[in-house]
Design an enzyme around this catalytic site. Structure first.
Site, PDB file in Angstrom:
ATOM      1  N   HIS A   1       0.842  -1.200   0.000  1.00  0.00           N
ATOM      2  CA  HIS A   1       0.000   0.000   0.000  1.00  0.00           C
ATOM      3  C   HIS A   1       0.878   1.251   0.000  1.00  0.00           C
ATOM      4  O   HIS A   1       0.679   2.156  -0.812  1.00  0.00           O
ATOM      5  CB  HIS A   1      -0.923  -0.010   1.224  1.00  0.00           C
ATOM      6  CG  HIS A   1      -1.572   1.309   1.518  1.00  0.00           C
ATOM      7  ND1 HIS A   1      -2.615   1.802   0.772  1.00  0.00           N
ATOM      8  CD2 HIS A   1      -1.312   2.256   2.451  1.00  0.00           C
ATOM      9  CE1 HIS A   1      -2.973   2.987   1.242  1.00  0.00           C
ATOM     10  NE2 HIS A   1      -2.195   3.299   2.257  1.00  0.00           N
TER      11      HIS A   1
ATOM     12  N   ASP B   1       5.751  21.947 -26.583  1.00  0.00           N
ATOM     13  CA  ASP B   1       5.773  20.607 -26.002  1.00  0.00           C
ATOM     14  C   ASP B   1       6.843  20.583 -24.926  1.00  0.00           C
ATOM     15  O   ASP B   1       7.454  21.609 -24.630  1.00  0.00           O
ATOM     16  CB  ASP B   1       6.067  19.542 -27.072  1.00  0.00           C
ATOM     17  CG  ASP B   1       5.524  18.173 -26.668  1.00  0.00           C
ATOM     18  OD1 ASP B   1       5.753  17.766 -25.510  1.00  0.00           O
ATOM     19  OD2 ASP B   1       4.851  17.525 -27.486  1.00  0.00           O
TER      20      ASP B   1
ATOM     21  N   TRP C   1       7.177   0.027   3.887  1.00  0.00           N
ATOM     22  CA  TRP C   1       7.610   0.774   2.691  1.00  0.00           C
ATOM     23  C   TRP C   1       8.980   1.392   2.900  1.00  0.00           C
ATOM     24  O   TRP C   1       9.657   1.761   1.951  1.00  0.00           O
ATOM     25  CB  TRP C   1       6.579   1.826   2.293  1.00  0.00           C
ATOM     26  CG  TRP C   1       6.747   3.164   2.953  1.00  0.00           C
ATOM     27  CD1 TRP C   1       6.224   3.529   4.153  1.00  0.00           C
ATOM     28  CD2 TRP C   1       7.484   4.291   2.462  1.00  0.00           C
ATOM     29  NE1 TRP C   1       6.592   4.819   4.446  1.00  0.00           N
ATOM     30  CE2 TRP C   1       7.362   5.316   3.429  1.00  0.00           C
ATOM     31  CE3 TRP C   1       8.224   4.547   1.308  1.00  0.00           C
ATOM     32  CZ2 TRP C   1       7.967   6.560   3.280  1.00  0.00           C
ATOM     33  CZ3 TRP C   1       8.831   5.794   1.168  1.00  0.00           C
ATOM     34  CH2 TRP C   1       8.697   6.780   2.142  1.00  0.00           C
TER      35      TRP C   1
ATOM     36  N   SER D   1      12.781   6.446 -14.215  1.00  0.00           N
ATOM     37  CA  SER D   1      11.632   7.161 -14.742  1.00  0.00           C
ATOM     38  C   SER D   1      11.549   8.564 -14.141  1.00  0.00           C
ATOM     39  O   SER D   1      11.387   9.548 -14.863  1.00  0.00           O
ATOM     40  CB  SER D   1      10.367   6.365 -14.443  1.00  0.00           C
ATOM     41  OG  SER D   1       9.238   7.168 -14.626  1.00  0.00           O
ATOM     42  N   SER D   2      11.678   8.646 -12.818  1.00  0.00           N
ATOM     43  CA  SER D   2      11.566   9.950 -12.163  1.00  0.00           C
ATOM     44  C   SER D   2      12.680  10.886 -12.583  1.00  0.00           C
ATOM     45  O   SER D   2      12.449  12.078 -12.785  1.00  0.00           O
ATOM     46  CB  SER D   2      11.631   9.794 -10.645  1.00  0.00           C
ATOM     47  OG  SER D   2      10.542   9.084 -10.194  1.00  0.00           O
TER      48      SER D   2
ATOM     49  N   HIS E   1      13.143  12.015   3.335  1.00  0.00           N
ATOM     50  CA  HIS E   1      12.514  13.260   3.740  1.00  0.00           C
ATOM     51  C   HIS E   1      12.227  14.199   2.575  1.00  0.00           C
ATOM     52  O   HIS E   1      11.103  14.664   2.430  1.00  0.00           O
ATOM     53  CB  HIS E   1      13.225  13.967   4.887  1.00  0.00           C
ATOM     54  CG  HIS E   1      12.285  14.950   5.498  1.00  0.00           C
ATOM     55  ND1 HIS E   1      11.247  14.574   6.303  1.00  0.00           N
ATOM     56  CD2 HIS E   1      12.140  16.273   5.297  1.00  0.00           C
ATOM     57  CE1 HIS E   1      10.514  15.623   6.592  1.00  0.00           C
ATOM     58  NE2 HIS E   1      11.030  16.668   6.009  1.00  0.00           N
TER      59      HIS E   1
ATOM     60  N   GLU F   1      11.666  13.307  -0.292  1.00  0.00           N
ATOM     61  CA  GLU F   1      10.592  12.612  -1.007  1.00  0.00           C
ATOM     62  C   GLU F   1       9.215  13.109  -0.561  1.00  0.00           C
ATOM     63  O   GLU F   1       8.303  13.273  -1.363  1.00  0.00           O
ATOM     64  CB  GLU F   1      10.723  11.101  -0.765  1.00  0.00           C
ATOM     65  CG  GLU F   1       9.542  10.263  -1.221  1.00  0.00           C
ATOM     66  CD  GLU F   1       9.359  10.240  -2.731  1.00  0.00           C
ATOM     67  OE1 GLU F   1      10.346  10.530  -3.432  1.00  0.00           O
ATOM     68  OE2 GLU F   1       8.262   9.928  -3.183  1.00  0.00           O
TER      69      GLU F   1
ATOM     70  N   TYR G   1       8.457  16.039   0.426  1.00  0.00           N
ATOM     71  CA  TYR G   1       8.203  17.346  -0.187  1.00  0.00           C
ATOM     72  C   TYR G   1       7.996  17.225  -1.682  1.00  0.00           C
ATOM     73  O   TYR G   1       7.290  18.031  -2.284  1.00  0.00           O
ATOM     74  CB  TYR G   1       9.337  18.320   0.167  1.00  0.00           C
ATOM     75  CG  TYR G   1       9.327  18.583   1.649  1.00  0.00           C
ATOM     76  CD1 TYR G   1       8.366  19.427   2.189  1.00  0.00           C
ATOM     77  CD2 TYR G   1      10.187  17.928   2.505  1.00  0.00           C
ATOM     78  CE1 TYR G   1       8.288  19.629   3.553  1.00  0.00           C
ATOM     79  CE2 TYR G   1      10.118  18.122   3.863  1.00  0.00           C
ATOM     80  CZ  TYR G   1       9.174  18.970   4.386  1.00  0.00           C
ATOM     81  OH  TYR G   1       9.086  19.165   5.730  1.00  0.00           O
TER      82      TYR G   1
ATOM     83  N   SER H   1      -2.169  27.063  -5.122  1.00  0.00           N
ATOM     84  CA  SER H   1      -1.787  28.455  -5.351  1.00  0.00           C
ATOM     85  C   SER H   1      -2.323  28.963  -6.693  1.00  0.00           C
ATOM     86  O   SER H   1      -2.375  30.166  -6.925  1.00  0.00           O
ATOM     87  CB  SER H   1      -0.263  28.605  -5.333  1.00  0.00           C
ATOM     88  OG  SER H   1       0.243  28.185  -4.094  1.00  0.00           O
TER      89      SER H   1
ATOM     90  N   HIS I   1      15.253  13.216  11.845  1.00  0.00           N
ATOM     91  CA  HIS I   1      14.126  13.314  12.781  1.00  0.00           C
ATOM     92  C   HIS I   1      13.188  12.111  12.643  1.00  0.00           C
ATOM     93  O   HIS I   1      12.280  11.952  13.434  1.00  0.00           O
ATOM     94  CB  HIS I   1      13.375  14.641  12.623  1.00  0.00           C
ATOM     95  CG  HIS I   1      12.677  14.812  11.317  1.00  0.00           C
ATOM     96  ND1 HIS I   1      12.597  16.013  10.677  1.00  0.00           N
ATOM     97  CD2 HIS I   1      12.028  13.940  10.518  1.00  0.00           C
ATOM     98  CE1 HIS I   1      11.914  15.859   9.547  1.00  0.00           C
ATOM     99  NE2 HIS I   1      11.563  14.614   9.437  1.00  0.00           N
ATOM    100  N   HIS I   2      13.410  11.285  11.619  1.00  0.00           N
ATOM    101  CA  HIS I   2      12.644  10.040  11.514  1.00  0.00           C
ATOM    102  C   HIS I   2      13.261   8.948  12.384  1.00  0.00           C
ATOM    103  O   HIS I   2      12.754   7.845  12.443  1.00  0.00           O
ATOM    104  CB  HIS I   2      12.620   9.545  10.062  1.00  0.00           C
ATOM    105  CG  HIS I   2      11.923  10.482   9.129  1.00  0.00           C
ATOM    106  ND1 HIS I   2      10.596  10.379   8.835  1.00  0.00           N
ATOM    107  CD2 HIS I   2      12.366  11.564   8.447  1.00  0.00           C
ATOM    108  CE1 HIS I   2      10.244  11.346   7.996  1.00  0.00           C
ATOM    109  NE2 HIS I   2      11.303  12.082   7.752  1.00  0.00           N
TER     110      HIS I   2
ATOM    111  N   THR J   1       6.489  26.993   5.989  1.00  0.00           N
ATOM    112  CA  THR J   1       5.189  26.366   5.785  1.00  0.00           C
ATOM    113  C   THR J   1       4.076  27.277   6.287  1.00  0.00           C
ATOM    114  O   THR J   1       3.040  27.437   5.626  1.00  0.00           O
ATOM    115  CB  THR J   1       5.129  25.005   6.500  1.00  0.00           C
ATOM    116  OG1 THR J   1       6.331  24.300   6.203  1.00  0.00           O
ATOM    117  CG2 THR J   1       3.943  24.198   6.035  1.00  0.00           C
TER     118      THR J   1
ATOM    119  N   LYS K   1       3.332  30.000   3.880  1.00  0.00           N
ATOM    120  CA  LYS K   1       2.468  29.575   2.771  1.00  0.00           C
ATOM    121  C   LYS K   1       0.998  29.601   3.175  1.00  0.00           C
ATOM    122  O   LYS K   1       0.151  30.122   2.448  1.00  0.00           O
ATOM    123  CB  LYS K   1       2.859  28.168   2.315  1.00  0.00           C
ATOM    124  CG  LYS K   1       4.159  28.156   1.553  1.00  0.00           C
ATOM    125  CD  LYS K   1       4.376  26.821   0.887  1.00  0.00           C
ATOM    126  CE  LYS K   1       5.162  26.964  -0.388  1.00  0.00           C
ATOM    127  NZ  LYS K   1       4.463  27.388  -1.541  1.00  0.00           N
TER     128      LYS K   1
ATOM    129  N   ARG L   1       2.183   1.386  15.072  1.00  0.00           N
ATOM    130  CA  ARG L   1       1.762   1.228  13.685  1.00  0.00           C
ATOM    131  C   ARG L   1       2.182  -0.154  13.190  1.00  0.00           C
ATOM    132  O   ARG L   1       2.949  -0.852  13.845  1.00  0.00           O
ATOM    133  CB  ARG L   1       2.362   2.322  12.807  1.00  0.00           C
ATOM    134  CG  ARG L   1       3.863   2.257  12.685  1.00  0.00           C
ATOM    135  CD  ARG L   1       4.450   3.511  12.081  1.00  0.00           C
ATOM    136  NE  ARG L   1       4.317   3.500  10.631  1.00  0.00           N
ATOM    137  CZ  ARG L   1       5.137   4.177   9.809  1.00  0.00           C
ATOM    138  NH1 ARG L   1       6.122   4.896  10.288  1.00  0.00           N
ATOM    139  NH2 ARG L   1       4.962   4.139   8.506  1.00  0.00           N
TER     140      ARG L   1
END
Lengths: 519, 189, 384
Positions: free
Chosen positions: A67, A96, A137, A163-164, A247, A249, A251, A262, A296-297, A322, A325, A444
């Site tokens: 998932h 294009d 994951w 790809s990315s 991290h 990722e 964002y 926006s 921080h993870h 943040t 924004k 979790r």
């Protein structure tokens, strides 16, 4: 200016047209959304009541793992790239993408990667046997190293990375080189800005992810010891490299959604975006900070206290740009002339719910309290508020906002309204109680739980089923809108600004063959 | 116009591709970088204490400084990784030492399997800040240990605690985990 | 293809849920906030949590209030005309600075609590907790309170919970379901207990919410953390880092006793350990009957093997069947014993956790249960 398109399967296989490729990306991500969503339904069904009723724990772990991987790499990221493909050339007045052939490759790698990713689940023909990845994951070593079919996973991640990276190079080249005359960087729509910054994040961190899975592969099959303590390696090292990717990722998934809202909020507030320049700087600041806060993870891995302090301070700093924004969106609505078309509803919901995710993010950033939050449902609630009611809501808002331009048809108004309100209520029933059970002590990634968590899990599951079903309604709305509906004008929205609204609805196959002049 | 754009695109592609390749390398560079950071900050006793302390250096610098007014409690912890079917224990759970004084303790290990096993002991010191001050002069963790089928033996550890150990630290824990070096056994098939 | 089976199961479950509602309303809805702690530092964490929570709530009310105001009063349908402004440097500087100031204000107590939390010096008791897939092993390393040095045991999910949690077991859930173990660790009240964590296979995390302690257990390395319980009682926690199939089933239970009771427990525990060792030594020479071994073997099997190999030895997923498998039937007894004591693949070795009698009994059981009728009787003397 020819406006004819090749037809049949070949059109889609060999297309180099940014609109076709955008459509392919969006459909691919929707299929992945439904796949990952079905897995979420299995998870919520198992957690509906305490006790193990539906699937065995190993299969459950496979569901949470797949998932997460499918939603991150299959649904959210490709959807954002799909939006970029459709919109960036039209927004900057380019005919294009800069590298159309590479664009085709970067899309067609994706289905292959997805197949490699899900294939191990079907080994031996017994889906319920749970042969797929079941290590979360985040695939922490050494648990992931125990997994028998690791090579499938590693190559799938490699392909996703290719790809990315190709997609990002293309986007950067398009934005830097293909802008219409007069379209200076500081005149670009916010969506283009957020994607430019996202693309740089992608080319900076996807290779790191490719590196870390390569190390896992050589550790398992070729005798290296990057993460193996027996050979002088360190499993915590894995987490450092992973989160150095992981991290930013986060964002990567949220910044384009910032760009989307926006665009939408000013249109329906009938005002210019408040603080355009500070919005650009805030986005850049968030992107920069995302590189220096990864640990921080990992507050519970046992870092030296100086490290914990540094990562705590740097992390809470993210709250500043943040907040800027959120304040800017609020100020844009302030003293506007608001109307509440469907895209605006999703965008306002985004601002509210993303902010809740931001608040819990701030709480999680404080190391001493994180010792209690870490690896509980509080974290699950936090990142689903950011990624579902943040990134996904942004994508859905974008769909409703631009679909008249893409198809020439308006969405069905009543059904779309139902879709919004049902999703809004159910998503909160789904995720809000997860804060409670997390704080009360539910870890979790567990298939079964102690009975004191039963009630809130029940409601969370009910919310989940309804939210899942309401996305089936979304599928119906998408198909219905493509097939027909009220015809959209070229301008579509009364006060929408930007080059994409100057072309016909539906947008012709080729746009801006002659670049427009931007004043 | 068109040609210009094409050139610009090729240039951008080259530059960004270079970033991507450099970042792939950076991922690998994080490994030695991490070791350096660990050395500087003494991250949880990882990495640096695999080095043997030189005896001459000890005699020259440390021996005279033995601090008999201070006593440090050293705790020994033994762990067997699941890849290894051995018996492994410290002969004493704890020992009290004066900083600067060389102390020798014994560890006992027995190979319970019916085959020759080569194993590696991985040391770890806690709290991490004590790591820099924990010097080993002789340790079974410096080399891989070979045990014949059923073999049992005692293995010495000779160490001293640096007298510069921060005053607030009164207890040091030293853990050893033995891993089987044979990947075919250790890894999962 | 059994995917249709899954669909069917899901369907019926969801239908029941929608019809019956939270039929199993066990608990009240009081579990809304962070667990309050019985340690001072845990209470500091709780206070910090509440402080930030209230700051966020106030900030949220302000921002959301402004948005709601706009939504209600600045509607086009009410004749609102858009104002022309779209930037204001003063305002922007102010609202960049305010969050910054609030953050500094939060950082001060956070730093204080963190420094205190990471100070593990001057402990009274040191316990080593080793994570295994999927249980905890405890060693009492050092003790300035009583004499617990050398106490060693494994602690796994309690037997009744283990039975109730099997897929399709349909048993009534016992009290403290999934939060109860077969053997608790015991510590004295009001003393600083240092927990050293490590692991034998993959990363685990040792977490007891009420003691406000969570630290990863990493193979090859030791980590330290501490708590000081101010109140006697039983405190329950769980592994907090995904560690494979049974990650959700390796609870931690800490019993905090008075210093006197703790000392008594420690000496009783040591006495019992000495007795058990003597009994084991005696057992290794004794010859047991098939019936004795089968009875004992079932007990050992249910506690250690059933989770993966299942009640009828049928296995499932990556876990092979034992029923009619060559290892447990035609293969040599010694190989069978070897796999049990040394492990294989994802199966952990049980050599350190089971006595010779246990291994002999479970081997006998596996070779004769579920129609494996080999007739092999394995004696403890055959287990090295």
């Amino acid at each position: 200016m020819s406006d004819h398109a090749p037809t049949g399967i070949k059109r889609w296989l060999f297309t180099t047209n940014h609109k076709d490729i955008g459509t392919l990306y969006l459909w691919f991500s929707f299929i992945m959304l439904l796949t990952g969503g079905a897995m979420a339904m299995v998870i919520r069904a198992e957690l509906l009541y305490p006790g193990v009723q539906v699937v065995d724990p190993n299969f459950f772990n496979m569901m949470t793992t797949m998932h997460g991987l499918i939603m991150v790499f299959g649904a959210i990221m490709p959807a954002m790239v799909g939006l970029a493909n459709w919109l960036i050339p039209m927004m900057i007045g380019a005919p294009d993408m800069a590298l159309p052939r590479m664009n085709n490759w970067s899309f067609w790698i994706l289905p292959g990667a997805a197949i490699l990713l899900v294939a191990p689940m079907f080994i031996g023909g017994d889906f319920l046997a749970g042969q797929g990845p079941a290590f979360g994951w985040t695939f922490y070593e050494p648990l992931s190293g125990q997994y028998g079919n690791l090579a499938f996973f590693v190559f799938a991640v490699h392909l996703l990375g290719f790809s990315s990276i190709m997609g990002s190079i293309n986007i950067i080249a398009t934005i830097l080189n293909m802008r219409a005359p007069g379209m200076t960087l500081m005149k670009m729509p916010m969506f283009v800005w957020t994607w430019l910054i996202t693309a740089f994040l992608l080319i900076a961190v996807m290779p790191v992810l490719a590196g870390v899975v390569t190390m896992m592969l050589t550790d398992k099959y070729f005798g290296t010891s990057f993460f193996d303590a027996a050979g002088g390696g360190d499993p915590v090292m894995f987490q450092h490299i992973f989160w150095f990717f992981g991290h930013p990722e986060v964002y990567i998934m949220i910044l384009p959604a910032f760009g989307v809202v926006s665009q939408i909020i000013p249109t329906f507030s009938r005002k210019k975006l408040f603080g355009y320049a500070s919005m650009v700087y805030a986005t850049a600041a968030i992107a920069f900070l995302s590189f220096i806060v990864w640990a921080h993870h990992m507050f519970t891995v046992g870092m030296p206290v100086a490290g914990e302090l540094y990562f705590m301070y740097a992390t809470v700093m993210i709250a500043v740009p943040t907040a800027v924004k959120v304040f800017n969106w609020t100020a844009t609505m302030w003293k506007g002339a608001l109307t509440f078309e469907i895209p605006m509803l999703w965008s306002i919901a985004f601002v509210f719910l993303f902010t809740i995710g931001g608040f819990t993010g701030l709480m999680l950033g404080l190391a001493p309290v994180d010792f209690q939050y870490h690896d509980t449902y509080f974290v699950v609630a936090h990142f689903h508020y950011v990624l579902v009611t943040g990134a996904l809501f942004g994508i859905i808002a974008a769909f409703y906002y631009w679909v008249p331009k893409w198809t020439g048809n308006m969405y069905p108004p009543l059904l779309s309204k139902i879709h919004f309100w049902v999703s809004l209520v159910s998503v909160n029933v789904l995720f809000f109680p997860q804060h409670f059970v997390g704080l009360a002590g539910m870890p979790r990634r567990i298939p079964d739980y102690a009975v004191q968590f039963a009630d809130w899990n029940y409601w969370s599951s009910i919310g989940g089923f309804v939210f899942g079903l309401s996305q089936i309604l979304f599928l119906y709305i998408i198909i219905k809108t493509i097939k027909g509906g009220e015809k959209a004008t070229d301008q579509v929205w009364e006060s929408a600004e930007g080059l994409e609204w100057t072309v016909a609805s539906p947008a012709p196959y080729h746009t801006f063959a002659t670049p427009p002049e931007v004043k | 116009m068109h040609e210009e754009r094409k050139q610009a695109n090729i240039k951008t592609t080259r530059k960004t591709l270079l970033i991507a390749v450099a970042m792939f390398g950076f991922g690998y560079a994080l490994i030695p970088l991490y070791s350096v950071i660990c050395d500087v900050f003494g991250l949880n006793g990882r990495f640096i204490d695999l080095q043997q302390t030189d005896k001459a250096e000890y005699i020259a610098n440390v021996e005279k400084q033995v601090d008999t007014n201070r006593t440090i409690r050293v705790e020994f912890l033994t762990t067997l990784n699941k890849s290894l079917n051995w018996e492994f224990k410290a002969m004493q759970n704890t020992v009290d030492v004066h900083p600067g004084k060389v102390t020798e303790v014994m560890f006992y290990a027995k190979n319970l399997t019916g085959r020759k096993v080569i194993a590696q002991a991985v040391p770890s010191v806690s709290p991490g800040t004590a790591n820099k001050y924990f010097s080993k002069m002789e340790c079974f963790c410096f080399d891989q240990q070979t045990f014949e089928a059923g073999e049992a033996r005692n293995m010495p550890l000779r160490f001293y605690v640096d007298p510069n150990l921060p005053k607030r630290i009164k207890t040091i824990s030293l853990g050893y985990t033995f891993f089987d070096t044979d990947r075919k056994v250790a890894s999962i098939k | 293809m059994s995917a249709s089976k899954l669909t069917k199961k899901l369907g019926s479950l969801i239908m029941t849920a929608l019809l019956l509602g939270p039929a199993m309303a066990f608990a009240d809805y009081s579990t809304l906030n962070m667990t309050e702690s019985v340690s001072k530092i845990g209470q500091d964490m709780y206070d910090l949590h509440m402080l930030v929570f209230w700051i966020c709530t106030v900030a949220g009310i302000l921002v959301f209030g402004v948005i709601f105001w706009s939504i209600i009063f600045h509607r086009k349908s009410k004749g609102a005309k858009p104002a022309p402004f779209h930037e204001n440097t003063t305002v922007e500087v102010i609202w960049t600075s305010i969050p910054l100031i609030i953050l500094v204000a939060i950082a001060v107590p956070s730093t204080k609590t963190l420094l205190e939390y990471e100070d593990t010096t001057n402990s009274d008791l040191t316990i080593k907790a080793t994570g295994w897939q999927w249980k905890w092993e405890y060693d009492y390393i050092d003790d300035k309170v009583g004499d617990s040095k050398g106490i060693h045991f494994f602690s796994s999910l309690s037997k009744d919970a283990n039975e109730a949690r099997q897929l399709g077991a349909n048993k009534e859930l016992p009290e403290h379901y999934l939060l109860d173990v077969d053997k608790r660790i015991v510590v004295p009240v009001g003393k600083k207990v240092r927990i050293l964590t490590t692991a034998a296979d993959v990363i685990h995390a040792w977490w007891v919410p009420e003691l406000a302690i969570k630290r990863d257990a990493i193979p090859g390395f030791i980590n330290e953390s501490w708590f000081k319980a101010e109140k006697e009682g039983v405190y329950r926690g769980q592994c907090a880092e995904l560690c494979g199939k049974d990650h959700g089933f390796m609870p931690i239970v800490v019993e905090v006793k008075s210093v006197e009771d703790y000392k008594q427990w420690a000496s009783a525990e040591k006495g019992a350990a000495a007795q058990a060792a003597a009994a084991a030594a005696a057992a290794s020479g004794k010859t047991y009957t098939m019936a004795e071994l089968m009875a004992k073997g079932k007990e050992v099997y249910d506690a250690n093997c059933l989770a993966c190999h299942q009640a009828e030895g049928q296995g499932g997923g990556p876990f092979p069947a034992l029923k009619a498998s060559p290892v447990a039937t035609t293969g040599p007894v010694s190989t069978h014993i070897d796999i049990i004591t040394k492990g294989k693949g994802i199966m952990p070795p049980f050599g350190a956790q089971l006595s010779a009698l246990d291994v002999a009994a479970v081997t006998t059981y596996e070779r004769n249960a579920w129609g494996n009728n080999t007739g092999d009787v394995v004696q403890p003397s055959q287990v090295k």
